[in-house]
Design an enzyme around this catalytic site. Structure first.
Site: not given
Ligand code: GLN
Length: 496
Positions: A77, A152, A176
């Site tokens: 990532k 994400s 995420s």
């Molecule tokens: N959807 C959550 C956010 O927007 C989690 C994102 C994540 O785990 N990086 O913050």
């Protein structure tokens, strides 16, 4: 032998050991697939870097000096910094940014013999649930090019699902790893907070951020997690001082008598009927294996949304203050003084969602609001952890959905961002409590283009082995993790 891209990490590893496949041949095979990617899952790759690493790996194989994952390709990532590829975190702020060092988990996987394939698209600074917040464009879901892959870590999930890489790293701050794994039909685990070092992981919300593997199945996740974890106290003071663990050593235990808790708050009205049905079917598979289901309650589940969306932006507003146009990344071309340089660089470099979160974070931390928002959120976060503590006195493991629905359509939630925050409801509680949790494919929706459904397993602190074992036992009985958009026909035409 089946196509190289069909093989799991475990199978590739065996093939490399018995020399039926070579590291360069495997790397080249994936590079060819990446070059044809139409999903937007990769942000950068370099045949030169990858083949050099693959050749070095093959030399070690030839000399019988094999590391545990020798020759197995992996993609990272883009929030992990890497020396050999740019590291953008999905942000214009870091276009072309190259780090002078590798993140700890990147170097640990390299030491374990993994060959890096490149860097994967993600929501900007890991903020989002659909990968639509990337400055470099969205990622398409390999099962349906009109659907989001989740976020994400959307690039990671899509690339594994489309077999552009056998495995990927991801990060999970509030879901995420789990949610995109669920949306793309792969397996992913977020370990206990502190298990994997955060050194070199571009920070979003430091008290929540955790790295973890995303792969085809639980066996692969166990192999990768073992290579990623371990103390790194000199560089990440929150890293757990625990001995290295071989997570595959516990994968063949009977789950007879295991008590699995079903939180009633995870099965309420908002849950999609098809997701509910898939979970009920998974429950009966696990019951046949001897597990016992017990009703439990996690009463603060709903509060995890406001709590998370106060704490995460608060930490983000602080973490992202380093991007000022002086030290890292984008700097505005024209400015009259230092203050204007800061302002313009940040205004140009950050995307809308990131700006929104920085503002929210600065607001909840500001004098006069700190007590009303941030402090309250911290208190409730503690209560959420207490809820789990009580729950784990009644069960060994918790099961529920990863997300209330399958992947939604691209652009569908753009006009109503709150609805995407609300969809994080089942992943946020484990994140706030710092518990290990994973996503396991457990069904497909019934639609013209069926979409994967994920089951979430949440464990007590440092009990990743228990989670992985249950997932593995389940996968020995089911085929959901073997389903692929390549063979379903979904990836024909528009994506291939
Ligand atoms: N959807 C959550 C956010 O927007 C989690 C994102 C994540 O785990 N990086 O913050």
């Amino acid at each position: 032998m089946s196509d190289i891209h069909n093989l799991s990490v475990a199978e590739l590893s065996t093939a490399l050991r018995n020399k039926s496949l070579g590291a360069v041949e495997i790397a080249q095979h994936f590079l060819n697939r990446i070059a044809q990617d139409k999903l937007g899952s990769f942000l950068s790759y370099s045949p030169e870097v990858t083949l050099k690493a693959a050749k070095a790996s093959q030399e070690r194989i030839n000399q019988n000096q094999l590391a545990p994952l020798e020759g197995v390709p992996i993609a990272h990532k883009d929030v992990f910094v890497t020396k050999d590829f740019p590291s953008t975190a999905g942000s214009k702020m870091l276009v072309n940014y190259k780090s002078s060092f590798d993140a700890t988990i990147v170097s640990k996987l390299a030491l374990a013999g993994c060959v890096p394939l490149g860097k994967l698209n993600c929501d900007e600074f890991a903020m989002g649930s659909s990968n639509e917040n990337s400055a470099f464009g969205p990622v398409l879901n390999p099962w349906d090019s009109k659907a989001v892959p989740g976020g994400s870590s959307g690039g990671s999930a899509a690339a594994v699902s489309a077999q552009l890489t056998p495995a990927a790293t991801g990060t999970d701050t509030g879901g995420s790893i789990r949610q995109p794994a669920s949306f793309c039909g792969i397996t992913g685990i977020k370990p206990t907070y502190g298990r994997a070092s955060r050194y070199g992981m571009i920070a979003y919300a430091s008290s929540l951020d955790q790295a973890g593997p995303m792969a085809k199945d639980a066996m692969d996740c166990a192999l990768l997690l073992g290579a990623m974890c371990g103390p790194d106290l000199d560089r990440d003071s929150t890293s757990l001082d625990l001995p290295l663990e071989d997570f595959t050593a516990h994968l063949n235990q009977s789950i007879k008598g295991l008590r699995i808790g079903l939180p009633n708050e995870f099965f309420g009205e908002g849950l999609d009927g098809q997701v509910r049905l898939a979970l009920e079917q998974a429950q009966s598979v696990l019951t046949d294996l001897g597990a016992q289901f017990v009703p439990i309650s996690l009463p603060k589940t709903e509060l995890s949304i406001p709590v998370y969306y106060i704490i995460a932006p608060a930490e983000a507003s602080s973490n992202l203050s380093r991007f000022d146009g002086v030290r890292y990344g984008h700097r505005a071309k024209e400015y009259s003084d230092l203050m204007e340089m800061y302002k313009k660089s940040r205004a140009e470099g950050f995307g809308a969602e990131v700006k929104k979160r920085i503002m929210t974070g600065a607001y909840v931390l500001s004098h006069g609001y700190y007590d009303a928002y941030y402090l309250q959120a911290q208190k409730i976060r503690r209560m959420i952890a207490e809820d789990f503590k009580l729950a784990f006195s009644k069960c060994d493991l918790i099961m529920g959905p990863v997300a209330p629905s399958t992947a939604w359509g691209l652009g569908e939630k753009t006009a109503d961002p709150l609805s995407s925050y609300l969809a994080d409801i089942f992943t946020l509680p484990a994140s706030l409590a710092g518990l290990p949790a994973m996503s396991v494919p457990c069904g497909m929706s019934k639609a013209a283009k069926p979409l994967p459904i994920g089951m979430q397993l949440i464990g007590n602190y440092v009990q990743e082995s228990k989670l992985l074992n249950v997932a593995h036992q389940y996968q020995l009985q089911t085929q959901w993790h073997k389903m692929s958009p390549l063979t379903s026909g979904n990836m024909s035409g528009d994506l291939e």
